[in-house]
Design a protein around this motif. Structure first.
Motif, PDB file in Angstrom:
ATOM      1  N   VAL A   1      -9.018   4.045  13.221  1.00  0.00           N
ATOM      2  CA  VAL A   1      -9.907   3.573  12.159  1.00  0.00           C
ATOM      3  C   VAL A   1     -11.284   4.191  12.402  1.00  0.00           C
ATOM      4  O   VAL A   1     -11.869   3.984  13.475  1.00  0.00           O
ATOM      5  CB  VAL A   1     -10.011   2.037  12.125  1.00  0.00           C
ATOM      6  CG1 VAL A   1     -11.050   1.607  11.090  1.00  0.00           C
ATOM      7  CG2 VAL A   1      -8.669   1.407  11.799  1.00  0.00           C
ATOM      8  N   MET A   2     -11.772   4.957  11.435  1.00  0.00           N
ATOM      9  CA  MET A   2     -13.120   5.530  11.497  1.00  0.00           C
ATOM     10  C   MET A   2     -14.019   4.745  10.557  1.00  0.00           C
ATOM     11  O   MET A   2     -13.615   4.410   9.438  1.00  0.00           O
ATOM     12  CB  MET A   2     -13.125   6.999  11.094  1.00  0.00           C
ATOM     13  CG  MET A   2     -12.516   7.923  12.128  1.00  0.00           C
ATOM     14  SD  MET A   2     -10.742   8.004  12.025  1.00  0.00           S
ATOM     15  CE  MET A   2     -10.438   9.519  12.938  1.00  0.00           C
ATOM     16  N   VAL A   3     -15.234   4.480  10.993  1.00  0.00           N
ATOM     17  CA  VAL A   3     -16.166   3.687  10.195  1.00  0.00           C
ATOM     18  C   VAL A   3     -17.496   4.421  10.078  1.00  0.00           C
ATOM     19  O   VAL A   3     -18.141   4.724  11.092  1.00  0.00           O
ATOM     20  CB  VAL A   3     -16.396   2.293  10.819  1.00  0.00           C
ATOM     21  CG1 VAL A   3     -17.274   1.447   9.901  1.00  0.00           C
ATOM     22  CG2 VAL A   3     -15.079   1.579  11.092  1.00  0.00           C
ATOM     23  N   PHE A   4     -17.892   4.714   8.827  1.00  0.00           N
ATOM     24  CA  PHE A   4     -19.221   5.246   8.543  1.00  0.00           C
ATOM     25  C   PHE A   4     -20.087   4.072   8.088  1.00  0.00           C
ATOM     26  O   PHE A   4     -19.756   3.399   7.109  1.00  0.00           O
ATOM     27  CB  PHE A   4     -19.173   6.296   7.434  1.00  0.00           C
ATOM     28  CG  PHE A   4     -18.428   7.549   7.795  1.00  0.00           C
ATOM     29  CD1 PHE A   4     -19.099   8.639   8.330  1.00  0.00           C
ATOM     30  CD2 PHE A   4     -17.059   7.647   7.598  1.00  0.00           C
ATOM     31  CE1 PHE A   4     -18.421   9.808   8.651  1.00  0.00           C
ATOM     32  CE2 PHE A   4     -16.371   8.801   7.913  1.00  0.00           C
ATOM     33  CZ  PHE A   4     -17.048   9.885   8.446  1.00  0.00           C
TER      34      PHE A   4
ATOM     35  N   GLY B   1      -2.835  -1.513  11.414  1.00  0.00           N
ATOM     36  CA  GLY B   1      -4.285  -1.654  11.465  1.00  0.00           C
ATOM     37  C   GLY B   1      -4.910  -1.811  10.096  1.00  0.00           C
ATOM     38  O   GLY B   1      -6.063  -1.431   9.880  1.00  0.00           O
ATOM     39  N   SER B   2      -4.163  -2.385   9.148  1.00  0.00           N
ATOM     40  CA  SER B   2      -4.693  -2.574   7.807  1.00  0.00           C
ATOM     41  C   SER B   2      -5.932  -3.469   7.829  1.00  0.00           C
ATOM     42  O   SER B   2      -6.016  -4.437   8.588  1.00  0.00           O
ATOM     43  CB  SER B   2      -3.617  -3.201   6.908  1.00  0.00           C
ATOM     44  OG  SER B   2      -4.156  -3.528   5.648  1.00  0.00           O
TER      45      SER B   2
ATOM     46  N   VAL C   1      -8.022   2.781  -0.934  1.00  0.00           N
ATOM     47  CA  VAL C   1      -7.273   1.533  -0.933  1.00  0.00           C
ATOM     48  C   VAL C   1      -8.037   0.451  -1.677  1.00  0.00           C
ATOM     49  O   VAL C   1      -7.471  -0.319  -2.444  1.00  0.00           O
ATOM     50  CB  VAL C   1      -6.980   1.078   0.517  1.00  0.00           C
ATOM     51  CG1 VAL C   1      -6.280  -0.268   0.534  1.00  0.00           C
ATOM     52  CG2 VAL C   1      -6.137   2.124   1.234  1.00  0.00           C
ATOM     53  N   ASP C   2      -9.350   0.382  -1.445  1.00  0.00           N
ATOM     54  CA  ASP C   2     -10.183  -0.591  -2.142  1.00  0.00           C
ATOM     55  C   ASP C   2     -11.619  -0.083  -2.126  1.00  0.00           C
ATOM     56  O   ASP C   2     -12.041   0.613  -1.195  1.00  0.00           O
ATOM     57  CB  ASP C   2     -10.107  -1.964  -1.460  1.00  0.00           C
ATOM     58  CG  ASP C   2     -10.555  -3.090  -2.375  1.00  0.00           C
ATOM     59  OD1 ASP C   2     -11.016  -2.787  -3.499  1.00  0.00           O
ATOM     60  OD2 ASP C   2     -10.443  -4.279  -1.982  1.00  0.00           O
TER      61      ASP C   2
ATOM     62  N   ILE D   1       0.832  -1.202   0.000  1.00  0.00           N
ATOM     63  CA  ILE D   1       0.000   0.000   0.000  1.00  0.00           C
ATOM     64  C   ILE D   1       0.865   1.249   0.000  1.00  0.00           C
ATOM     65  O   ILE D   1       0.625   2.209  -0.725  1.00  0.00           O
ATOM     66  CB  ILE D   1      -0.937  -0.009   1.219  1.00  0.00           C
ATOM     67  CG1 ILE D   1      -1.920  -1.164   1.090  1.00  0.00           C
ATOM     68  CG2 ILE D   1      -1.690   1.304   1.333  1.00  0.00           C
ATOM     69  CD1 ILE D   1      -2.807  -1.327   2.305  1.00  0.00           C
ATOM     70  N   ARG D   2       1.911   1.241   0.847  1.00  0.00           N
ATOM     71  CA  ARG D   2       2.783   2.421   0.897  1.00  0.00           C
ATOM     72  C   ARG D   2       3.470   2.655  -0.438  1.00  0.00           C
ATOM     73  O   ARG D   2       3.606   3.789  -0.885  1.00  0.00           O
ATOM     74  CB  ARG D   2       3.810   2.244   2.024  1.00  0.00           C
ATOM     75  CG  ARG D   2       3.237   2.401   3.411  1.00  0.00           C
ATOM     76  CD  ARG D   2       4.340   2.577   4.422  1.00  0.00           C
ATOM     77  NE  ARG D   2       5.211   1.408   4.487  1.00  0.00           N
ATOM     78  CZ  ARG D   2       5.034   0.409   5.343  1.00  0.00           C
ATOM     79  NH1 ARG D   2       4.031   0.434   6.183  1.00  0.00           N
ATOM     80  NH2 ARG D   2       5.864  -0.624   5.353  1.00  0.00           N
TER      81      ARG D   2
END
Length: 370
Positions: free
Chosen positions: A145-148, A163-164, A35-36, A4-5
C-alpha cells in the motif's frame, strides 16, 4: 475484495473506450483502477463518488472559502498502470520518482518527503491458512500500500489481492472528529491497520513455530522433510521480517519529528503504532533466532543418529570378524592342524567362536553400541 475484482473484470476490457470504473458516478476520464474517490470536509463525506478531476476541483474550490477550509480528497486506486496514474499525478503534483515506485510496486517500506508531499510505502501481510506445514507451504503472503499525503489530498495505491482499504474508509467516515484532522488521519489509520495485521499474523506464526519445535524434538525418526519444513518456515519468517523491519524507522520519524503535513494531535497516535511495530519486530526476530536454533538442533540430531548407526555397524562388523577370521585360518588346509586329529576339535572350535561373539555382543551392548 470479490466485488472489486468482479468490477475490475467488467471495466478493464473497455479501457480504450473510456468506460468509468463506477456506473454513472464517475466521469469518462476516470481511470478504471480507481476504487473510490470522494471529497471530505469537516470530517464528513461530501456528495457521492466522483472522478479525480472533479474531486480536485471541488476540494480546491472549497478550500478557497473560509467556511470550508480544511477539505481534502481521498482517491483509492488498485494496481494502476502508468497511463492510468499519469493524469492524477500531474493534477496533484506528485514527484515522478514516487509515481514510478507506486506504479511498479515491489518497494521497500519507507517514508519519503517531496516538498509538501509525504510518500509512504507499507508492506501488507496476510497469513495463508494450511492444514499441515510442508517444505513447500506458503505461510505468509505480501502486498503493498503506497500513500501520498498532501495538504488537501490523500492518494492510496494498493497492490495485491489483500489489504483492502474499503472497510477502513467506512470506519473513518463514521468517526468525523478524527477524519476532520485531515489527510494525516488517513495516513495514521492505514499505518495502524497494517501493523494490526502484522500482530494477527504473528499470533498465527507462533502456532507454526511451536509445531515445528515439537516435531524436531519429539520425532524419533529423523526425516529430510523435518528440516525442509523448518527451513521453509524460516524463509517465510524472513519475508515477514523484510516487510516489518524497515517500517519501524519511518513510524518513529512520524511520531517524533514535527511535519507540516501531519497534524500535531495525530502525531501522538503514531507513537502507539511505532510501539506495536517494535513489538512485532521483536517477536519476528525471536522467531528467526528460534528457527535458526531448530535448524542447528535438527542437524545435530541427524549427525547423532548417523553416529549411532555407524557405531552399530562397527560393532556388528567386529563381531562377525571373529568367525570370518577363524574360517579363513581353517580354510588354509595346513598339514598339521591339531583339531583335525581329535574327535571334538571342530565342536570345541565352534563353541569358542560362539562364546567370543557372545562376549563381544555383551560388551558392545553394555557400552550402548548395540
Amino acid at each position: 475484495m470479490s466485488m472489486i475484482r468482479d468490477l475490475r473484470a467488467v471495466v478493464r476490457p473497455h479501457r480504450r473506450r473510456g468506460v468509468a470504473a463506477f456506473d454513472g458516478t464517475l466521469s469518462e476520464s476516470t481511470p478504471s483502477a480507481v476504487v473510490d474517490c470522494a471529497v471530505y470536509s469537516a470530517g464528513k463525506r461530501v456528495g457521492d463518488t466522483c472522478s479525480p478531476r472533479e474531486a480536485a476541483h471541488r476540494v480546491r474550490l472549497a478550500n478557497g472559502e473560509q467556511s470550508a477550509e480544511g477539505s481534502f480528497v481521498w482517491i483509492g486506486l488498485h494496481e494502476p498502470t502508468e497511463a492510468e496514474f499519469e493524469g492524477i499525478a500531474k493534477r496533484f503534483g506528485l514527484h515522478p520518482l514516487a509515481v514510478e515506485d507506486a506504479v511498479h510496486a515491489h518497494q521497500r517500506p519507507k517514508l519519503e518527503r517531496y516538498d509538501d508531499v509525504l510518500f509512504a510505502v507499507f508492506k501488507t501481510i496476510r497469513y495463508v491458512e494450511h492444514g499441515q506445514l510442508t517444505p513447500t507451504s506458503e505461510v505468509v503472503s505480501t502486498g503493498e500500500v503506497m500513500v501520498f499525503t498532501g495538504k488537501d489530498f490523500v492518494i492510496t495505491v494498493r497492490h495485491g489481492e489483500h489489504g483492502s482499504l474499503r472497510a477502513l474508509r467506512r470506519r473513518l467516515e463514521g468517526d468525523t472528529e478524527l477524519l476532520a484532522k485531515g489527510p494525516s488521519a488517513v495516513l495514521h489509520a492505514i499505518a495502524d491497520q497494517v501493523v494490526d495485521g502484522y500482530l494477527a499474523v504473528v499470533d498465527e506464526l507462533q502456532s507454526d513455530v511451536d509445531e515445528a519445535e515439537f516435531e524436531v524434538f519429539a520425532s524419533r525418526t529423523r526425516k529430510s522433510s523435518d528440516i525442509g519444513r523448518v527451513y521453509q518456515l524460516k524463509r517465510e519468517v524472513l519475508e515477514f521480517k523484510r516487510a516489518a523491519g524497515p517500517l519501524l524507522r519511518p513510524m518513529q520519524l512520524l511520531s517524533e519529528r514535527p511535519m507540516r503535513m501531519v497534524d500535531p494531535d495525530i502525531q501522538k497516535y503514531f507513537r502507539d503504532v511505532a510501539d506495536h511495530l517494535a513489538r512485532v519486530n521483536e517477536q519476528v526476530a525471536a522467531f528467526d533466532e528460534l528457527l535458526n536454533s531448530l535448524l542447528q538442533a535438527n542437524l545435530a540430531q541427524v549427525s547423532v543418529a548417523q553416529n549411532e548407526d555407524m557405531r552399530k555397524i562397527t560393532a556388528w562388523a567386529a563381531i562377525f570378524a571373529v568367525p570370518t577370521m577363524i574360517t579363513g585360518v581353517e580354510g588354509m588346509n595346513f598339514q598339521f592342524m591339531p583339531e583335525r586329529d581329535t574327535l571334538y576339535g571342530y565342536p570345541v572350535l565352534m563353541a569358542c567362536t560362539l562364546l567370543v561373539c557372545a562376549l563381544m555382543y555383551r560388551g558392545f551392548r553394555r557400552n550402548g553400541w548395540l
